[in-house]
Enzyme design. Structure first.
Site, PDB file in Angstrom:
ATOM      1  N   ALA A   1    -100.668  14.299   3.179  1.00  0.00           N
ATOM      2  CA  ALA A   1    -101.810  13.452   2.800  1.00  0.00           C
ATOM      3  C   ALA A   1    -103.120  13.846   3.464  1.00  0.00           C
ATOM      4  CB  ALA A   1    -101.479  11.995   3.149  1.00  0.00           C
ATOM      5  N   ASN A   2    -103.109  14.870   4.307  1.00  0.00           N
ATOM      6  CA  ASN A   2    -104.326  15.198   5.070  1.00  0.00           C
ATOM      7  C   ASN A   2    -105.303  16.082   4.327  1.00  0.00           C
ATOM      8  OD1 ASN A   2    -102.099  17.053   5.472  1.00  0.00           O
ATOM      9  ND2 ASN A   2    -103.488  18.219   6.778  1.00  0.00           N
TER      10      ASN A   2
ATOM     11  N   GLY B   1    -106.134  18.422   0.236  1.00  0.00           N
ATOM     12  CA  GLY B   1    -105.725  18.760  -1.125  1.00  0.00           C
ATOM     13  C   GLY B   1    -105.388  17.546  -1.982  1.00  0.00           C
TER      14      GLY B   1
ATOM     15  N   GLY C   1    -102.853  15.564  -1.888  1.00  0.00           N
ATOM     16  CA  GLY C   1    -102.357  14.410  -1.136  1.00  0.00           C
ATOM     17  C   GLY C   1    -103.500  13.517  -0.664  1.00  0.00           C
TER      18      GLY C   1
ATOM     19  N   TYR D   1     -91.561  30.316  -3.935  1.00  0.00           N
ATOM     20  CA  TYR D   1     -92.169  29.077  -4.438  1.00  0.00           C
ATOM     21  C   TYR D   1     -91.570  28.693  -5.792  1.00  0.00           C
ATOM     22  CZ  TYR D   1     -95.939  25.896  -5.920  1.00  0.00           C
ATOM     23  OH  TYR D   1     -96.669  24.808  -6.346  1.00  0.00           O
TER      24      TYR D   1
HETATM   25  N1  LIG Z   1    -103.038  23.225  -6.302  1.00  0.00           N
HETATM   26  C1  LIG Z   1    -102.353  23.612  -7.379  1.00  0.00           C
HETATM   27  O1  LIG Z   1    -102.892  24.312  -8.264  1.00  0.00           O
HETATM   28  C2  LIG Z   1    -100.909  23.190  -7.554  1.00  0.00           C
HETATM   29  C3  LIG Z   1    -100.262  23.588  -8.745  1.00  0.00           C
HETATM   30  C4  LIG Z   1     -98.938  23.191  -8.959  1.00  0.00           C
HETATM   31  C5  LIG Z   1     -98.294  22.431  -8.007  1.00  0.00           C
HETATM   32  N2  LIG Z   1     -98.925  22.079  -6.852  1.00  0.00           N
HETATM   33  C6  LIG Z   1     -98.166  21.259  -5.881  1.00  0.00           C
HETATM   34  O2  LIG Z   1     -98.925  20.130  -5.496  1.00  0.00           O
HETATM   35  C7  LIG Z   1     -98.616  19.772  -4.142  1.00  0.00           C
HETATM   36  C8  LIG Z   1     -99.905  19.679  -3.330  1.00  0.00           C
HETATM   37  O3  LIG Z   1    -100.565  20.940  -3.408  1.00  0.00           O
HETATM   38  P1  LIG Z   1    -102.022  21.219  -2.820  1.00  0.00           P
HETATM   39  O4  LIG Z   1    -102.673  22.136  -3.772  1.00  0.00           O
HETATM   40  O5  LIG Z   1    -102.682  19.958  -2.435  1.00  0.00           O
HETATM   41  O6  LIG Z   1    -101.627  22.064  -1.516  1.00  0.00           O
HETATM   42  P2  LIG Z   1    -102.396  22.285  -0.143  1.00  0.00           P
HETATM   43  O7  LIG Z   1    -103.846  22.028  -0.312  1.00  0.00           O
HETATM   44  O8  LIG Z   1    -101.947  23.620   0.350  1.00  0.00           O
HETATM   45  O9  LIG Z   1    -101.784  21.138   0.800  1.00  0.00           O
HETATM   46  C9  LIG Z   1    -100.423  21.173   1.119  1.00  0.00           C
HETATM   47  C10 LIG Z   1    -100.069  19.956   1.946  1.00  0.00           C
HETATM   48  O10 LIG Z   1     -98.667  20.033   2.258  1.00  0.00           O
HETATM   49  C11 LIG Z   1     -98.519  19.858   3.663  1.00  0.00           C
HETATM   50  N3  LIG Z   1     -97.333  20.535   4.207  1.00  0.00           N
HETATM   51  C12 LIG Z   1     -97.024  21.851   4.138  1.00  0.00           C
HETATM   52  N4  LIG Z   1     -95.883  22.095   4.814  1.00  0.00           N
HETATM   53  C13 LIG Z   1     -95.471  20.888   5.311  1.00  0.00           C
HETATM   54  C14 LIG Z   1     -94.361  20.477   6.099  1.00  0.00           C
HETATM   55  N5  LIG Z   1     -93.436  21.327   6.537  1.00  0.00           N
HETATM   56  N6  LIG Z   1     -94.262  19.171   6.414  1.00  0.00           N
HETATM   57  C15 LIG Z   1     -95.173  18.272   5.987  1.00  0.00           C
HETATM   58  N7  LIG Z   1     -96.259  18.602   5.261  1.00  0.00           N
HETATM   59  C16 LIG Z   1     -96.391  19.894   4.922  1.00  0.00           C
HETATM   60  C17 LIG Z   1     -99.794  20.460   4.245  1.00  0.00           C
HETATM   61  O11 LIG Z   1     -99.964  20.049   5.593  1.00  0.00           O
HETATM   62  P3  LIG Z   1    -100.787  20.944   6.695  1.00  0.00           P
HETATM   63  O12 LIG Z   1    -102.235  20.635   6.472  1.00  0.00           O
HETATM   64  O13 LIG Z   1    -100.259  20.467   7.992  1.00  0.00           O
HETATM   65  O14 LIG Z   1    -100.455  22.384   6.410  1.00  0.00           O
HETATM   66  C18 LIG Z   1    -100.817  19.886   3.280  1.00  0.00           C
HETATM   67  O15 LIG Z   1    -101.097  18.554   3.601  1.00  0.00           O
HETATM   68  C19 LIG Z   1     -97.653  20.844  -3.631  1.00  0.00           C
HETATM   69  O16 LIG Z   1     -96.336  20.381  -3.720  1.00  0.00           O
HETATM   70  C20 LIG Z   1     -97.873  22.006  -4.588  1.00  0.00           C
HETATM   71  O17 LIG Z   1     -96.749  22.836  -4.696  1.00  0.00           O
HETATM   72  C21 LIG Z   1    -100.218  22.445  -6.609  1.00  0.00           C
END
Ligand SMILES: NC(=O)c1ccc[n+]([C@@H]2O[C@H](COP(=O)([O-])OP(=O)(O)OC[C@H]3O[C@@H](n4cnc5c(N)ncnc54)[C@H](OP(=O)(O)O)[C@@H]3O)[C@@H](O)[C@H]2O)c1
Length: 232
Positions: free
Chosen positions: A9-10, A12, A14, A154
């Site tokens: 939640a910190n 992106g 979330g 992934y």
């Molecule tokens: N963005 C896209 O285009 C896209 C497309 C398809 C699916 N998704 C999915 O959407 C979700 C969110 O993606 P996003 O784009 O917001 O990604 P992001 O910006 O990289 O953020 C990822 C988040 O996951 C947390 N995280 C990673 N490893 C973790 C762990 N071991 N324990 C707890 N938290 C953890 C990160 O925390 P830290 O800050 O501590 O690293 C961060 O808060 C993901 O599941 C991703 O696969 C995204």
């Protein structure tokens, strides 16, 4: 939805879920690895007194998962939704140079963590109103749409997460909990990159609309942020 727990939640997607849920008056438990460094969540908590709690969660540590469930249970006796949003994508993998460590760590975060967290929070979800578990998947996890060897750890992890969705939907459907996989689209975040076509607010607004419209019979489905079915 009155009470929702969001992982990762910190930043992106979330963080945007937290923003939009708070704007609706929802009480949110925001889980992240380092609450002490989550300045945007700290600011949001100050701006929404009594509505946002920030708790630590590292999905790669089983004790952190059970610890979070315990702490969440001290804050509330019910959850209307769990948004399994946290995820990791290791870029740069090449066929011929694949490493087991990358797969193990990606699976811990993207597959095993969400499954164990859902299990740990089931009692709270059972007390929620038409509770939902939302697993953030990806079209890269669609077996039907895969034609190139890209981001294998992934892609395989998201395909496995879709199986987690099917299995838990079968187990939890009878307990009144609807579980789906949701593809946010290609979104401008640290993971999606600057060239992604979708803004976070657009993706999350779409996903919340899909989540709001879920019915018990939707358990096990794999939907897009605009509500369209994604090929498994
Ligand atoms: N963005 C896209 O285009 C896209 C497309 C398809 C699916 N998704 C999915 O959407 C979700 C969110 O993606 P996003 O784009 O917001 O990604 P992001 O910006 O990289 O953020 C990822 C988040 O996951 C947390 N995280 C990673 N490893 C973790 C762990 N071991 N324990 C707890 N938290 C953890 C990160 O925390 P830290 O800050 O501590 O690293 C961060 O808060 C993901 O599941 C991703 O696969 C995204």
């Amino acid at each position: 939805m009155q009470r929702v727990l969001v992982t990762g939640a910190n930043r992106g997607l979330g963080l945007e879920f937290v923003h939009q849920l708070l704007a609706r008056g929802t009480r949110v438990i925001a889980a992240c690895r380092q609450p002490g460094r989550a300045m945007k969540l700290t600011e949001l908590a100050a701006a929404h007194p009594g509505h946002l709690s920030v708790l630590p969660l590292d999905l790669n540590k089983e004790r952190s998962i059970t610890g979070l469930a315990h702490e969440a249970g001290m804050l509330t006796d019910k959850l209307d939704a769990l948004i399994n949003n946290a995820g990791v994508l290791v870029s740069g993998e090449r066929y011929g140079e694949l490493a087991a460590k990358t797969f193990a760590e990606t699976f811990a975060t993207n597959v095993i963590g969400p499954l164990l967290l859902t299990q740990a929070l089931t009692a709270l979800l059972e007390h929620g109103k038409a509770a939902r578990v939302i697993n953030l998947s990806s079209d890269l996890g669609s077996q039907g749409d895969t034609v190139a060897f890209n981001t294998p750890s992934y892609a395989i992890s998201k395909a496995a997460l879709n199986m987690v969705t099917r299995l838990t939907a079968a187990e939890l459907g009878a307990r009144g909990i609807t579980v789906i996989s949701l593809n946010p689209g290609w979104v401008k975040t640290d993971m999606g990159g600057a060239h992604a076509p979708l803004a976070v607010n657009e993706s999350v607004a779409g996903m919340l609309k899909v989540i709001d419209g879920l019915k018990p019979g939707d358990g096990g489905r794999f939907l897009d942020y605009n509500g369209a079915e994604v090929a498994r």
